[in-house]
Design a protein around this motif. Structure first.
Motif, PDB file in Angstrom:
ATOM      1  N   ALA A 277       9.006 -11.028   2.735  1.00  0.00           N
ATOM      2  CA  ALA A 277       8.061 -10.312   1.875  1.00  0.00           C
ATOM      3  C   ALA A 277       6.632 -10.478   2.392  1.00  0.00           C
ATOM      4  O   ALA A 277       5.833  -9.537   2.362  1.00  0.00           O
ATOM      5  N   THR A 278       6.318 -11.673   2.868  1.00  0.00           N
ATOM      6  CA  THR A 278       4.995 -11.935   3.445  1.00  0.00           C
ATOM      7  C   THR A 278       4.763 -11.052   4.659  1.00  0.00           C
ATOM      8  O   THR A 278       3.702 -10.426   4.800  1.00  0.00           O
ATOM      9  N   LEU A 279       5.749 -10.992   5.530  1.00  0.00           N
ATOM     10  CA  LEU A 279       5.617 -10.198   6.750  1.00  0.00           C
ATOM     11  C   LEU A 279       5.526  -8.708   6.438  1.00  0.00           C
ATOM     12  O   LEU A 279       4.783  -7.972   7.104  1.00  0.00           O
ATOM     13  N   ARG A 280       6.255  -8.251   5.410  1.00  0.00           N
ATOM     14  CA  ARG A 280       6.169  -6.841   5.015  1.00  0.00           C
ATOM     15  C   ARG A 280       4.760  -6.503   4.533  1.00  0.00           C
ATOM     16  O   ARG A 280       4.231  -5.429   4.836  1.00  0.00           O
ATOM     17  N   GLN A 281       4.160  -7.417   3.770  1.00  0.00           N
ATOM     18  CA  GLN A 281       2.793  -7.198   3.301  1.00  0.00           C
ATOM     19  C   GLN A 281       1.831  -7.047   4.477  1.00  0.00           C
ATOM     20  O   GLN A 281       1.036  -6.106   4.542  1.00  0.00           O
ATOM     21  N   HIS A 282       1.894  -7.978   5.405  1.00  0.00           N
ATOM     22  CA  HIS A 282       0.994  -7.940   6.561  1.00  0.00           C
ATOM     23  C   HIS A 282       1.207  -6.668   7.385  1.00  0.00           C
ATOM     24  O   HIS A 282       0.247  -6.003   7.784  1.00  0.00           O
ATOM     25  N   ASP A 283       2.474  -6.345   7.622  1.00  0.00           N
ATOM     26  CA  ASP A 283       2.780  -5.187   8.458  1.00  0.00           C
ATOM     27  C   ASP A 283       2.322  -3.891   7.787  1.00  0.00           C
ATOM     28  O   ASP A 283       1.774  -2.994   8.450  1.00  0.00           O
ATOM     29  N   ALA A 284       2.529  -3.792   6.474  1.00  0.00           N
ATOM     30  CA  ALA A 284       2.134  -2.577   5.748  1.00  0.00           C
ATOM     31  C   ALA A 284       0.614  -2.425   5.733  1.00  0.00           C
ATOM     32  O   ALA A 284       0.089  -1.305   5.869  1.00  0.00           O
ATOM     33  N   MET A 285      -0.106  -3.527   5.564  1.00  0.00           N
ATOM     34  CA  MET A 285      -1.568  -3.475   5.572  1.00  0.00           C
ATOM     35  C   MET A 285      -2.082  -3.011   6.931  1.00  0.00           C
ATOM     36  O   MET A 285      -2.935  -2.123   7.037  1.00  0.00           O
ATOM     37  N   ILE A 286      -1.551  -3.613   7.973  1.00  0.00           N
ATOM     38  CA  ILE A 286      -1.976  -3.258   9.329  1.00  0.00           C
ATOM     39  C   ILE A 286      -1.633  -1.801   9.626  1.00  0.00           C
ATOM     40  O   ILE A 286      -2.450  -1.041  10.160  1.00  0.00           O
ATOM     41  N   GLY A 287      -0.421  -1.396   9.265  1.00  0.00           N
ATOM     42  CA  GLY A 287       0.000  -0.025   9.520  1.00  0.00           C
ATOM     43  C   GLY A 287      -0.858   0.996   8.797  1.00  0.00           C
ATOM     44  O   GLY A 287      -1.205   2.042   9.363  1.00  0.00           O
ATOM     45  N   THR A 288      -1.224   0.705   7.563  1.00  0.00           N
ATOM     46  CA  THR A 288      -2.063   1.627   6.796  1.00  0.00           C
ATOM     47  C   THR A 288      -3.426   1.805   7.454  1.00  0.00           C
ATOM     48  O   THR A 288      -3.930   2.934   7.575  1.00  0.00           O
ATOM     49  N   LEU A 289      -4.017   0.716   7.877  1.00  0.00           N
ATOM     50  CA  LEU A 289      -5.336   0.782   8.514  1.00  0.00           C
ATOM     51  C   LEU A 289      -5.275   1.464   9.878  1.00  0.00           C
ATOM     52  O   LEU A 289      -6.155   2.248  10.238  1.00  0.00           O
ATOM     53  N   ARG A 290      -4.210   1.201  10.626  1.00  0.00           N
ATOM     54  CA  ARG A 290      -4.085   1.814  11.955  1.00  0.00           C
ATOM     55  C   ARG A 290      -3.866   3.321  11.841  1.00  0.00           C
ATOM     56  O   ARG A 290      -4.451   4.096  12.609  1.00  0.00           O
ATOM     57  N   ARG A 291      -3.048   3.745  10.885  1.00  0.00           N
ATOM     58  CA  ARG A 291      -2.811   5.181  10.705  1.00  0.00           C
ATOM     59  C   ARG A 291      -4.078   5.908  10.274  1.00  0.00           C
ATOM     60  O   ARG A 291      -4.253   7.102  10.556  1.00  0.00           O
ATOM     61  N   ALA A 292      -4.966   5.174   9.609  1.00  0.00           N
ATOM     62  CA  ALA A 292      -6.224   5.787   9.167  1.00  0.00           C
ATOM     63  C   ALA A 292      -7.191   6.003  10.331  1.00  0.00           C
ATOM     64  O   ALA A 292      -8.151   6.754  10.203  1.00  0.00           O
TER      65      ALA A 292
ATOM     66  N   PRO B   8       0.845  -1.200   0.000  1.00  0.00           N
ATOM     67  CA  PRO B   8       0.000   0.000   0.000  1.00  0.00           C
ATOM     68  C   PRO B   8       0.878   1.246   0.000  1.00  0.00           C
ATOM     69  O   PRO B   8       1.759   1.385   0.853  1.00  0.00           O
ATOM     70  N   PRO B   9       0.697   2.162  -0.950  1.00  0.00           N
ATOM     71  CA  PRO B   9       1.543   3.364  -0.996  1.00  0.00           C
ATOM     72  C   PRO B   9       1.417   4.159   0.303  1.00  0.00           C
ATOM     73  O   PRO B   9       0.316   4.552   0.684  1.00  0.00           O
ATOM     74  N   PRO B  10       2.511   4.406   1.007  1.00  0.00           N
ATOM     75  CA  PRO B  10       2.438   5.074   2.310  1.00  0.00           C
ATOM     76  C   PRO B  10       1.935   6.506   2.250  1.00  0.00           C
ATOM     77  O   PRO B  10       1.378   7.005   3.229  1.00  0.00           O
ATOM     78  N   ALA B  11       2.104   7.160   1.106  1.00  0.00           N
ATOM     79  CA  ALA B  11       1.684   8.563   1.006  1.00  0.00           C
ATOM     80  C   ALA B  11       0.218   8.717   0.638  1.00  0.00           C
ATOM     81  O   ALA B  11      -0.337   9.817   0.742  1.00  0.00           O
ATOM     82  N   ALA B  12      -0.423   7.635   0.232  1.00  0.00           N
ATOM     83  CA  ALA B  12      -1.823   7.711  -0.196  1.00  0.00           C
ATOM     84  C   ALA B  12      -2.763   7.620   1.001  1.00  0.00           C
ATOM     85  O   ALA B  12      -2.392   7.126   2.063  1.00  0.00           O
ATOM     86  N   ASP B  13      -4.000   8.106   0.827  1.00  0.00           N
ATOM     87  CA  ASP B  13      -4.991   7.893   1.878  1.00  0.00           C
ATOM     88  C   ASP B  13      -5.302   6.400   1.941  1.00  0.00           C
ATOM     89  O   ASP B  13      -5.074   5.663   0.973  1.00  0.00           O
ATOM     90  N   TRP B  14      -5.823   5.949   3.096  1.00  0.00           N
ATOM     91  CA  TRP B  14      -5.952   4.515   3.329  1.00  0.00           C
ATOM     92  C   TRP B  14      -6.801   3.824   2.272  1.00  0.00           C
ATOM     93  O   TRP B  14      -6.491   2.710   1.843  1.00  0.00           O
ATOM     94  N   ARG B  15      -7.855   4.487   1.815  1.00  0.00           N
ATOM     95  CA  ARG B  15      -8.763   3.862   0.857  1.00  0.00           C
ATOM     96  C   ARG B  15      -8.066   3.644  -0.488  1.00  0.00           C
ATOM     97  O   ARG B  15      -8.151   2.558  -1.074  1.00  0.00           O
ATOM     98  N   SER B  16      -7.355   4.661  -0.953  1.00  0.00           N
ATOM     99  CA  SER B  16      -6.604   4.530  -2.195  1.00  0.00           C
ATOM    100  C   SER B  16      -5.489   3.498  -2.065  1.00  0.00           C
ATOM    101  O   SER B  16      -5.207   2.738  -2.993  1.00  0.00           O
ATOM    102  N   ALA B  17      -4.860   3.469  -0.890  1.00  0.00           N
ATOM    103  CA  ALA B  17      -3.769   2.524  -0.659  1.00  0.00           C
ATOM    104  C   ALA B  17      -4.272   1.085  -0.682  1.00  0.00           C
ATOM    105  O   ALA B  17      -3.649   0.201  -1.281  1.00  0.00           O
ATOM    106  N   MET B  18      -5.419   0.835  -0.028  1.00  0.00           N
ATOM    107  CA  MET B  18      -5.984  -0.513  -0.017  1.00  0.00           C
ATOM    108  C   MET B  18      -6.437  -0.929  -1.406  1.00  0.00           C
ATOM    109  O   MET B  18      -6.282  -2.085  -1.815  1.00  0.00           O
ATOM    110  N   ARG B  19      -6.996   0.004  -2.150  1.00  0.00           N
ATOM    111  CA  ARG B  19      -7.441  -0.296  -3.512  1.00  0.00           C
ATOM    112  C   ARG B  19      -6.244  -0.617  -4.410  1.00  0.00           C
ATOM    113  O   ARG B  19      -6.282  -1.564  -5.200  1.00  0.00           O
TER     114      ARG B  19
END
Length: 224
Positions: free
Chosen positions: A117-132, A77-88
């Motif tokens: 790579a698997t752990l990075r995916q999970h961590d990035a997803m969780i981080g994006t949602l938590r920051r939102a 998920p792009p870190p600079a994008a809003d959560w909805r755009s990042a998840m999409r």
């Protein structure tokens, strides 16, 4: 290049864990995960089966490695994008990757030794949602919902009798002639009024469902 020359070239490339995993992905892409054995992998790499064990302990380690390789192809998920755009963005990338590697779909969450790579995916997803602003509980719900939808759609898509918008018409018309429109009027209407219309693309169903989920999560976020 002749087949013999190609085999000689493979022999000249030093065997490594990366090359073993690359060969395993190639077999799975070409023939399905059931075709992947230590012997078939050795043939793919033009080596003796025992030489593989200098780089991987067993087939389970190979499965761990190739699933992590598939995760590495999915854009974070792009870190600079809003959560909805990042998840999409991430969901769209995942769908493209899983279309390349349909054998991986049932295995994506099956590994007990996930790679980096698997752990990075999970961590990035969780981080994006938590920051939102999602609570930890809602983050878990949202993550599970999004991945279930992406994996489920990719699995369904991989089993369709057509592989592109260009072949939909031929398949749909062939099915239509097998039954009476009077006996199955709603099915016939869906085919003629929607599927057989110019510009139809089954991939649009993915976007519709994904945006519906994101809209629902957005409402929950603002309600909470």
């Amino acid at each position: 290049m002749s087949q013999e020359a190609g085999t000689d070239a493979k022999k000249r490339i030093p065997l490594s864990r990366e090359r073993v995993l690359h060969g395993a992905v190639a077999i799975a892409d070409a023939s399905g995960i059931g075709a992947l054995t230590m012997r078939s992998l050795a043939r793919e790499l033009s080596v003796k089966p025992m030489s593989l064990y200098h780089h991987v302990a067993n087939k389970e380690e190979i499965l761990d490695g190739i699933i992590d390789a598939v995760f590495s192809e999915i854009e974070l998920p792009p870190p600079a994008a809003d959560w909805r755009s990042a998840m999409r963005h991430r969901a769209l990338s995942a769908r493209v990757v899983l279309a390349r590697h349909p054998w991986a779909i049932p295995l994506m969450e099956s590994r007990s030794n996930p790679g980096p790579a698997t752990l990075r995916q999970h961590d990035a997803m969780i981080g994006t949602l938590r920051r939102a602003g999602f609570s930890m509980q809602m983050t878990a719900h949202a993550y599970s919902l999004l991945d279930s939808y992406v994996y489920g759609f990719a699995l369904q898509e991989s089993g369709l009798p057509f592989d592109s918008p260009d072949t939909v018409r031929d398949v749909a018309e062939a099915i239509l002639v097998q039954f009476s429109s009077e006996e199955y009027p709603h099915l016939a209407a869906l085919a003629t009024e929607h599927v057989l219309q110019p510009g139809y693309d089954y991939g649009n169903e993915f976007l519709f469902g994904l945006d519906l989920i994101l809209d629902g999560l957005d409402r929950l976020l603002h309600r909470d």
